[in-house]
Write a protein that holds these residues in place. Structure first.
Motif, PDB file in Angstrom:
ATOM      1  N   TYR E  62       3.924   3.701  21.211  1.00 37.05           N
ATOM      2  CA  TYR E  62       5.196   3.578  21.908  1.00 37.05           C
ATOM      3  C   TYR E  62       6.372   3.333  20.976  1.00 37.05           C
ATOM      4  O   TYR E  62       7.466   3.807  21.214  1.00 37.05           O
ATOM      5  CB  TYR E  62       5.108   2.496  22.998  1.00 37.05           C
ATOM      6  N   THR E  63       6.140   2.543  19.904  1.00 35.49           N
ATOM      7  CA  THR E  63       7.288   2.240  19.041  1.00 35.49           C
ATOM      8  C   THR E  63       7.437   3.205  17.873  1.00 35.49           C
ATOM      9  O   THR E  63       8.482   3.267  17.260  1.00 35.49           O
ATOM     10  CB  THR E  63       7.167   0.843  18.404  1.00 35.49           C
ATOM     11  N   GLY E  64       6.368   3.935  17.551  1.00 32.89           N
ATOM     12  CA  GLY E  64       6.436   4.811  16.389  1.00 32.89           C
ATOM     13  C   GLY E  64       6.230   4.067  15.074  1.00 32.89           C
ATOM     14  O   GLY E  64       6.298   4.660  14.013  1.00 32.89           O
ATOM     15  N   TYR E  65       5.977   2.765  15.143  1.00 34.29           N
ATOM     16  CA  TYR E  65       5.648   2.002  13.926  1.00 34.29           C
ATOM     17  C   TYR E  65       4.164   2.171  13.665  1.00 34.29           C
ATOM     18  O   TYR E  65       3.343   1.721  14.453  1.00 34.29           O
ATOM     19  CB  TYR E  65       5.958   0.521  14.127  1.00 34.29           C
ATOM     20  N   ILE E  66       3.829   2.840  12.566  1.00 35.17           N
ATOM     21  CA  ILE E  66       2.443   3.190  12.341  1.00 35.17           C
ATOM     22  C   ILE E  66       1.690   2.020  11.724  1.00 35.17           C
ATOM     23  O   ILE E  66       1.878   1.670  10.565  1.00 35.17           O
ATOM     24  CB  ILE E  66       2.349   4.424  11.429  1.00 35.17           C
ATOM     25  N   ASP E  67       0.840   1.411  12.541  1.00 36.81           N
ATOM     26  CA  ASP E  67       0.075   0.248  12.106  1.00 36.81           C
ATOM     27  C   ASP E  67      -1.223   0.734  11.464  1.00 36.81           C
ATOM     28  O   ASP E  67      -2.079   1.293  12.145  1.00 36.81           O
ATOM     29  CB  ASP E  67      -0.210  -0.624  13.337  1.00 36.81           C
ATOM     30  N   PHE E  68      -1.347   0.521  10.167  1.00 33.05           N
ATOM     31  CA  PHE E  68      -2.572   0.917   9.478  1.00 33.05           C
ATOM     32  C   PHE E  68      -3.490  -0.273   9.235  1.00 33.05           C
ATOM     33  O   PHE E  68      -4.388  -0.192   8.420  1.00 33.05           O
ATOM     34  CB  PHE E  68      -2.248   1.600   8.139  1.00 33.05           C
ATOM     35  N   ALA E 125       2.133  -1.745   4.296  1.00 32.08           N
ATOM     36  CA  ALA E 125       2.068  -3.212   4.352  1.00 32.08           C
ATOM     37  C   ALA E 125       0.956  -3.663   5.292  1.00 32.08           C
ATOM     38  O   ALA E 125       0.190  -4.571   4.970  1.00 32.08           O
ATOM     39  CB  ALA E 125       3.400  -3.793   4.800  1.00 32.08           C
ATOM     40  N   THR E 126       0.833  -3.027   6.441  1.00 38.32           N
ATOM     41  CA  THR E 126      -0.222  -3.439   7.359  1.00 38.32           C
ATOM     42  C   THR E 126      -1.592  -3.116   6.775  1.00 38.32           C
ATOM     43  O   THR E 126      -2.532  -3.890   6.919  1.00 38.32           O
ATOM     44  CB  THR E 126      -0.065  -2.748   8.721  1.00 38.32           C
ATOM     45  N   PHE E 127      -1.667  -1.991   6.096  1.00 36.71           N
ATOM     46  CA  PHE E 127      -2.924  -1.647   5.454  1.00 36.71           C
ATOM     47  C   PHE E 127      -3.295  -2.702   4.413  1.00 36.71           C
ATOM     48  O   PHE E 127      -4.433  -3.173   4.352  1.00 36.71           O
ATOM     49  CB  PHE E 127      -2.805  -0.265   4.798  1.00 36.71           C
ATOM     50  N   ALA E 128      -2.299  -3.088   3.623  1.00 33.77           N
ATOM     51  CA  ALA E 128      -2.538  -4.104   2.600  1.00 33.77           C
ATOM     52  C   ALA E 128      -2.991  -5.404   3.240  1.00 33.77           C
ATOM     53  O   ALA E 128      -3.896  -6.079   2.744  1.00 33.77           O
ATOM     54  CB  ALA E 128      -1.275  -4.343   1.781  1.00 33.77           C
ATOM     55  N   PHE E 129      -2.388  -5.741   4.364  1.00 35.32           N
ATOM     56  CA  PHE E 129      -2.774  -6.984   5.046  1.00 35.32           C
ATOM     57  C   PHE E 129      -4.244  -6.924   5.445  1.00 35.32           C
ATOM     58  O   PHE E 129      -5.002  -7.873   5.233  1.00 35.32           O
ATOM     59  CB  PHE E 129      -1.878  -7.208   6.267  1.00 35.32           C
ATOM     60  N   ALA E 130      -4.656  -5.785   6.013  1.00 35.35           N
ATOM     61  CA  ALA E 130      -6.040  -5.671   6.470  1.00 35.35           C
ATOM     62  C   ALA E 130      -7.006  -5.788   5.294  1.00 35.35           C
ATOM     63  O   ALA E 130      -8.020  -6.484   5.367  1.00 35.35           O
ATOM     64  CB  ALA E 130      -6.250  -4.350   7.208  1.00 35.35           C
ATOM     65  N   GLU E 131      -6.672  -5.107   4.196  1.00 33.27           N
ATOM     66  CA  GLU E 131      -7.561  -5.161   3.046  1.00 33.27           C
ATOM     67  C   GLU E 131      -7.594  -6.561   2.448  1.00 33.27           C
ATOM     68  O   GLU E 131      -8.650  -7.056   2.040  1.00 33.27           O
ATOM     69  CB  GLU E 131      -7.121  -4.147   1.985  1.00 33.27           C
TER      70      GLU E 131
END
Lengths: 287, 413, 245, 237, 323
Positions: E62-68, E125-131
């Motif tokens: 919905y927001t277009g913010y791609i959460d990885f 950034a979200t990808f980095a957070f997950a890792e």
């Protein structure tokens, strides 16, 4: 010990820099986060591997071959696929390159099996020893190549017509077209060049890292970190970012715990994005 | 087409899913179907393929004889298997599929501890015995399962042979450093190294686990080099072993001995590192030179020969353990005289039989403890000598004496 | 209705630098309740920057902005909007995949703080007011330019703003459409909304403004009624060059 | 030199131009005037094939007898059409020299780089002091000079200029127009889109008035100034 | 007088809601007629896929913010549930809810800075957070010298109840997410989310507190991702950081949602069903070529129908209505 750790880190960082430079170039010009980037490293490494195994060609000598092969692969990928999504929202290019990653990595798996391979040259492991420091020749040569490659890329972008066209297209695609630049061709050239330099990185690592079809993703991730550190899209930043990351990892592994080096890397990456999105150089592209 | 119709169409698809009832496959009563899920792609894809080959070899061998002889009748073997993509969730799904959809008669074990974890939980739930030859995490045996067995020893036990061998060397090493990658199997091996090193009276001066993605080992090993241990013990799989050897050479670090938990016995290792791999030790559970002998495959050497003839490569201990797992189940069936179809009662009988089984095979003796682990199997140590894997421990079965201390890099040809 | 003498919005010494470039330097201005204030000046003279500072898109480098006596400098745009200042953009940014009505609804719900039901009522009322009720269910990406301009206005109105800043809301309109737009602005003023208008079309802005401020190079060079401003020599110089002054 | 017939164009589904026809004679300066948003820029971009053509029927863009209606934008410069966009749009991260060299990107212009550079520097002497400065650090007038210079580097026959006076200091505006006049005298035909009618008409041979995407008036340069309509619309008199 | 409220072009008509309810009831009844473990498990996995894709859809679609980085919350949920059940003896359902709460406790402070980033920067950034989270769980015990997460040794959970249990659990979670998506789409928040997607600055200018709305969406997404992670942990009976924080979980979520259509109510449903259903026959027949085929499908979908299946259908519909 400290100096040794720093030297080891720098030597490693040189490699990071080469394969990240291609990533940075592709992002800087097209805004494409190329998730298949690590697979290009893999293809470069395999090119060298096969030339070594079948033709007994030294990995350093196979650099032109892997550069050429990867240039063709990169040019083709951009021309056939990514040019169609380059104007679309960025998510499209991420997912598209992820699809390409799946295709390349699994085709490689199909062709070459999941075997771990590595090239053991006669000079592998021979090293320079001075003042108690150990500097492997192969790595030193690799480091030299890395600096030459990144510097060469920088000069290429700044001193040649095609390089100028690439930069112009990155800054203002429409105006560049009106200068007579065929944007699609330039994009494909950019991807090709980015892939070629990445292929060179693949050749360089083939003599001391292990090669296997699924190795790509972790290289993509490292490229993320390097490029964010140095500033996304800024080529000299890739060199700086690579060296910093290399030294950082080496220092953590030496003085703390190798396990922490990657957690720390991601943590720093996360903080960088939040506080210094333009990278240490401050010259990265910020949206 | 109106929106209503489109939405209806989409919802119909969901509805169809709801009615998803798979027609049971036509069954043939005079053969036995063995089902298993095995990783053919993903991180365990490489090793999973070996497991598959091993089962194929066994099935081929049995079918060449006309099938498994049970109470005077021969039942051909049919393998039903799927790729679990190295994903535990998929592995669980597949085992459930094998049991409820394909309705296989019996199960065989897969590869990889986390995958087998998920798969064996399903097997336990449906009361299907499962003997694994490709998973050895200690935790697999801590769950109080009754239907799960393994021909391999526990992961921590596997490295015992290596340490015991080191203990008997002259001059006896005093200090050890232990490193290993941080996935289940290899970290357990590190635990085992630590445990047995302490028992052997070695001083553990360094212990470190690193992430599997770690690209460059030189910094980490430089640190170890500084501490100058007599022995370097590595909790490893093939990739780690190859990288470690190359890094050791690059930093000119040669302890008196280097031992790996897994890797050097895999042909890739010698192929990749060539002469650099000389003199390293590795833990093993089986080698073709062992004087084991049993039904189906005959001697260990015979198994090796047959395997080589079929696949043009020599089997490692995992392949042997996998084949042994299949053989063990087969022997139990034969001893009990259990003919298909296999009802729950028959499977329970099989499970009980497996708990008291004590057989001799090409893989050695198989006897399961209460927790399902193979307690009869002694760990082995091997060394790479002249590009070949040779057995150096235990003494009574060894081919040759271990070379120790390992020549330093500068003193090799 | 003439302008009352209540100051609703006021800027004191507002400056904004982009690097070394001063987009605004030391602007003082007052907006009286109920008036229409015209802002003119050559391109790049700082009008749009002033708007952006008022609505919180960028912080003033120096100086302060007061709305109804409260210092609003440095507040976030949504907060300022909820307090009662809305802005229309020079480049129309409709939410293209939403319908016209939904576009306005967002303004009514968030800027106006209305619950959804009341917001719908308000939306309908405003759409009728700006004469967009016929296209209310059309995706906003598919309406014409004058309609888009009116949609911008409608969104701003829906936030129940007391002050609306119009940034070149008439660009791209033909003379007839400009007349209609002017009428609409007058009608909006009748609703009790104070307007601040940046416009290039002199005829339009001269015709509607009660007062005008003229900008050049980030500075205020003149202020007064349209007639006073039009006769001001520095204004003529700024617009037409020395030759005509 | 340039003939545009029945052009209907816009962006995506939105039509901006309706039935535009105009002519530019060889060696002339022709101005398209009109208020902001009337479609002047769109017209220039349409000639360059940067917009979506709407309802293509009988439209034609002919340059020196050659039909360039469907030529892709990147081929235009090879036909001798150069474009100076609104707000200069120089390549911000590139040096002045690189910007100028980009102008000479097409193969036929490359051999003339040296002489064209000299021409540009003689036209805008202060640029020669800033060749290595990044374009984004230049002032508005300098950027405009770079944009004009960049266009000249391609050795054009026809120059399309979009609002050269936009956002410039009045003094610089007259400089710019003087430069345009000079360029024109050197034999380059110019099609200008401009709001600043006084300056534009001063140097124009002919002019068109564009409003809401249609041409509503055309005439000889200075004569148009006397038209009441122009006075009313643009001078608010 | 306008009869139907305007602006319902992108939501479901009432009849479709009834139909959806009918499908839901049918799904409730399925296990009564079908006892086959595999079929139920497969459907459970489809439900889980739909639920995961919906989580991602609420935020990114919905927001277009791609959460990885949703794998971070999946893993957090799995670990929280496992630890609560095994160490604390907390009942399962309470555990998964608490797992969700833990995830929200992470999501808010993580979201505050990251949601200010745009484009590739947010994604990385979200990808980095997950890792970083995965590594942290992996290293925690050793670095701090405690015995908490058990690093790569993982945690064993008790064997779960029957497959019907998981079938229903996932059915409920999927339905809840479907309803939430439906409600969000029609609510104030839904409009704001879409507005952020289209023109965030314009949304801010008409009073939408965009950061707050994004945080809400991120937190909702994190909460449910964690709940699903918790259920999955119980289903698998054994978790390790490398499995539950795996980037493959993220990839699956993204691809399912993208194939179906981002920012649409039915997108996750269609995408997850489609992917699972084409995957099932594909991997069985082509174990080695399976991923190549999936790769080709992804590339084709991106190039040919970038709006996904549902998005493309909607577009046809809008076009056919428009002309």
């Amino acid at each position: 010990m400290l100096i040794q750790a720093i030297i080891t880190g720098l030597l490693l960082g040189g490699i990071y820099a080469v394969y990240s430079a291609g990533f940075s170039l592709i992002f800087g010009v097209m805004g494409v986060v190329n998730i298949a980037h690590g697979d290009l490293v893999m293809l470069g490494a395999f090119t060298s591997y096969w030339l070594f195994t079948l033709g007994h060609i030294d990995p350093f000598l196979s650099i032109p071959f892997s550069a050429l092969t990867l240039f063709i692969v990169g040019y083709g990928i951009q021309r056939l696929i990514i040019n169609r999504v380059v104007e679309a929202p960025p998510i499209m290019s991420y997912i598209c390159t992820f699809g390409i990653h799946l295709i390349i990595a699994n085709l490689a798996l199909r062709l070459w099996t999941a075997d771990y391979r590595s090239i053991t040259t006669s000079y592998c492991g021979s090293h320079l020893e001075c003042a108690g420091l150990v500097i492997p020749y192969a790595r030193l040569a690799t480091f030299g190549m890395a600096v030459v490659m990144v510097g060469g890329l920088y000069l290429f972008l700044n001193r040649t017509d095609i390089g100028r066209a690439i930069r112009a297209t990155a800054q203002d695609r429409e105006m560049a077209r009106l200068m007579g630049v065929r944007a699609n061709h330039v994009y494909a050239m950019t991807f090709g060049i980015g892939a070629a330099i990445t292929g060179v990185a693949g050749s360089l690592i083939s003599s001391y890292f292990v090669i296997y079809p699924q190795m790509g993703l972790s290289y993509t991730v490292t490229a993320f970190c390097v490029v964010v550190l140095g500033g996304m899209g800024y080529i000299p930043g890739a060199l700086l970012g690579g060296l910093i990351l290399g030294v950082l990892e080496s220092l953590t592994a030496t003085y703390w715990n190798a396990g922490m080096s990657s957690a720390l890397t991601f943590f720093i990456l996360f903080l960088m994005l939040i506080f210094m999105p333009a990278g240490i150089t401050g010259k990265g592209i910020v949206e | 087409m109106t929106r209503m119709k489109r939405v209806t169409a989409i919802l119909t698809i969901v509805g169809l899913l709801a009615g998803f009832v798979v027609v049971p496959a036509a069954r043939c009563a005079d053969k036995i179907q063995f089902g298993f899920s095995v990783p053919l792609t993903g991180i365990f894809g490489k090793a999973g393929k070996l497991v598959l080959d091993s089962y194929k070899l066994w099935a081929k061998k049995m079918n060449a004889e006309g099938g498994i002889l049970i109470k005077g009748k021969r039942y051909p073997v049919e393998l039903v298997y799927y790729d679990d993509k190295s994903d535990p969730g998929v592995s669980a799904k597949l085992v459930e599929k094998l049991i409820t959809d394909d309705k296989v008669d019996l199960l065989l074990g897969g590869y990889g501890s986390s995958l087998v974890f998920a798969a064996s939980a399903i097997a336990e739930k449906y009361k299907y015995p499962m003997i694994s030859g490709g998973a050895s995490s200690n935790k697999l045996f801590d769950r109080g399962f009754r239907y799960y067995f393994a021909t391999l020893g526990k992961a921590t036990e596997e490295v015992r042979g290596c340490v015991e061998m080191l203990k008997g060397l002259k001059p006896k090493p005093k200090t050890v450093a232990i490193v290993g990658s941080d996935i289940l199997f290899t970290s357990l091996a590190c635990e085992g190294f630590k445990k047995y090193s302490k028992e052997a009276g070695f001083k553990v001066i360094h212990f470190e686990l690193f992430p599997i993605q770690l690209q460059d080992y030189t910094s980490m090993l430089l640190k170890v080099k500084k501490e100058n241990p007599d022995v370097l013990l590595v909790g490893s799989h093939t990739l780690v072993a190859i990288k470690t050897v190359k890094a050791l050479k690059a930093i000119d670090f040669s302890p008196k001995a280097v031992a790996f938990s897994y890797g050097p016995t895999v042909p890739d290792f010698v192929k990749s590192v060539g002469k650099l791999g000389e003199y390293v030790f590795a833990a093993s559970e089986w080698t073709p030179v062992l004087p084991y002998k049993g039904p189906v495959f005959g001697t260990a050497a015979a198994f090796d020969k047959l395997y080589y003839k079929t696949f043009h490569r020599h089997p490692d201990y995992v392949e042997a353990a996998v084949a042994a797992a299949a053989v063990t189940q087969q022997l139990a069936l034969q001893q009990l005289g259990l003919q298909p179809p296999y009802t729950e009662a028959k499977r329970e009988a099989l499970m009980k039989k497996l708990h008291d089984i004590d057989i001799k095979t090409f893989y050695g003796e198989v006897r399961f403890g209460k927790d399902g682990a193979n307690v009869a199997h002694p760990p082995i140590a091997v060394q790479i000598q002249h590009g070949k894997v040779v057995t150096v421990y235990p003494k009574n079965v060894r081919q040759t004496a271990p070379i120790y201390p390992m020549p330093s890099w500068g003193h090799r040809k | 209705m003439g302008p009352e003498q209540n100051i609703i919005l006021e800027g004191r010494g507002v400056s904004r630098y982009f690097g070394a470039l001063a987009a605004l330097s030391g602007i003082d201005f007052s907006l009286y309740e109920g008036e229409i204030l015209g802002l003119i000046g050559p391109n790049g003279s700082g009008k749009t920057t002033l708007f952006n500072v008022i609505v919180g898109v960028c912080r003033p480098s120096e100086g302060k902005v007061f709305f109804e006596g409260r210092d609003i400098s440095g507040m976030s745009p949504h907060r300022i909007c909820q307090m009662g200042i809305a802005k229309t953009s020079q480049i129309v940014q409709p939410f293209t995949r939403m319908t016209v009505a939904e576009n306005v609804l967002v303004g009514a719900m968030y800027g106006g703080g209305l619950p959804q039901k009341e917001a719908w009522e308000k939306t309908r009322e405003i759409l009728a007011f700006v004469n967009l009720d016929k296209v209310m269910n059309t995706p906003s990406g598919k309406i014409s330019i004058p309609e888009r301009r009116r949609l911008e206005l409608a969104r701003a109105l829906a936030t129940s703003a007391k002050v609306i800043l119009l940034d070149e809301n008439m660009a791209g309109l033909n003379p007839n459409e400009i007349e209609e737009a002017l009428d609409l602005l007058r009608a909006i003023r009748e609703r009790g909304v104070t307007l601040m208008v940046v416009e290039h079309i002199m005829r339009a802005v001269m015709g509607i403004s009660d007062r005008m401020i003229v900008f050049n190079y980030g500075e205020k060079i003149a202020e007064g009624t349209p007639r006073e401003v039009a006769e001001n020599p520095s204004v003529i110089r700024a617009y037409l060059g020395d030759k005509y002054a | 030199m340039l003939e545009v017939k029945n052009l209907n164009a816009g962006y995506g589904p939105v039509q901006v131009l309706w039935d535009i026809s105009l002519e530019v004679g060889k060696g002339q300066v022709v101005t398209v005037m009109g208020p902001n948003g009337a479609g002047k820029s769109t017209l220039l971009k349409s000639i360059l094939n940067l917009t979506t053509r709407v309802k293509p029927k009988g439209e034609a863009i002919i340059l020196d007898g050659k039909d360039i209606t469907r030529l892709p934008p990147e081929m235009m410069v090879k036909e001798g059409v150069a474009f100076i966009p609104e707000g200069a749009r120089v390549f911000p991260e590139m040096s002045v020299l690189d910007n100028l060299l980009m102008g000479a990107y097409v193969p036929q212009a490359r051999p003339h780089r040296g002489e064209n550079l000299e021409k540009v520097f003689s036209l805008f002497p202060h640029l020669s002091e800033r060749v290595h400065q990044k374009a984004k650090t230049l002032s508005g007038g300098e950027r405009q000079a770079v944009a004009i210079g960049r266009a000249l580097m391609s050795h054009p026959k026809l120059l399309l200029m979009d609002e050269p006076s936009l956002g410039l200091h009045p003094l610089l505006v007259s400089h710019t127009f003087k430069a345009i006049e000079k360029i024109n005298r050197q034999g380059v035909t110019v099609l200008l889109a401009e709001q600043n009618v006084f300056f534009a008409l001063e140097i124009s041979h002919r002019a068109y008035v564009l409003e809401s995407g249609r041409i509503i008036l055309e005439g000889e340069g200075k004569a148009l100034l006397k038209e009441d309509y122009i006075k009313k619309a643009y001078l608010a008199m | 007088m306008i009869q139907t409220p305007p602006g319902r072009a992108f939501t479901l008509p009432r009849k479709a809601v009834l139909l959806a309810a009918a499908v839901f009831v049918t799904l409730i009844l399925v296990p009564a007629f079908c006892h086959q473990g595999y079929a139920l498990r497969l459907m459970g996995m489809i439900f889980m896929g739909i639920a995961l894709a919906s989580c991602w859809n609420i935020m990114s679609g919905y927001t277009g913010y791609i959460d990885f980085g949703p794998a971070a919350y999946f893993g957090i949920g799995a670990y929280a549930t496992a630890l609560l059940m095994v160490r604390g003896g907390v009942p399962f359902f309470l555990s998964i809810v608490l797992g969700g709460v833990v995830a929200v406790a992470f999501a808010v402070p993580v979201g505050l800075p990251t949601l200010r980033l745009r484009g590739a920067y947010f994604a990385i950034a979200t990808f980095a957070f997950a890792e970083a989270t995965r590594q942290a769980v992996l290293e925690w015990d050793r670095v701090l010298g405690v015995n908490f997460f058990q690093g790569s040794h993982g945690i064993t959970l008790p064997i779960g109840p029957t497959h019907q249990f998981f079938y229903y659990t996932f059915l409920v979670i999927m339905t809840v997410l479907f309803v939430i998506t439906y409600l969000v789409e029609r609510s104030r928040m839904g409009y704001a989310l879409k507005a952020i997607h289209e023109a965030e600055d314009a949304a801010e200018l008409i009073g939408v507190n965009t950061l707050k709305i994004k945080i809400y969406a991120y937190a909702i997404s994190a909460f449910f991702t964690a709940v699903i992670g918790g259920v999955d942990a119980y289903w698998l009976t054994y978790i390790t950081p490398n499995d539950v924080f795996s980037v493959h979980i993220t990839i699956k979520m993204v691809i399912m949602c993208l194939l179906g259509g981002m920012g649409t109510l039915l997108g996750p449903v269609v995408g997850a069903s489609f992917l699972t259903l084409i995957s099932e026959p594909l991997w069985a027949r082509f174990p080695y070529d399976y991923l190549i085929i999936i790769g080709v499908i992804i590339v084709l979908v991106i190039v040919a129908m970038p709006k996904g299946i549902v998005g493309t259908l909607l577009e046809w519909k809008v076009d056919s209505r428009g002309t």
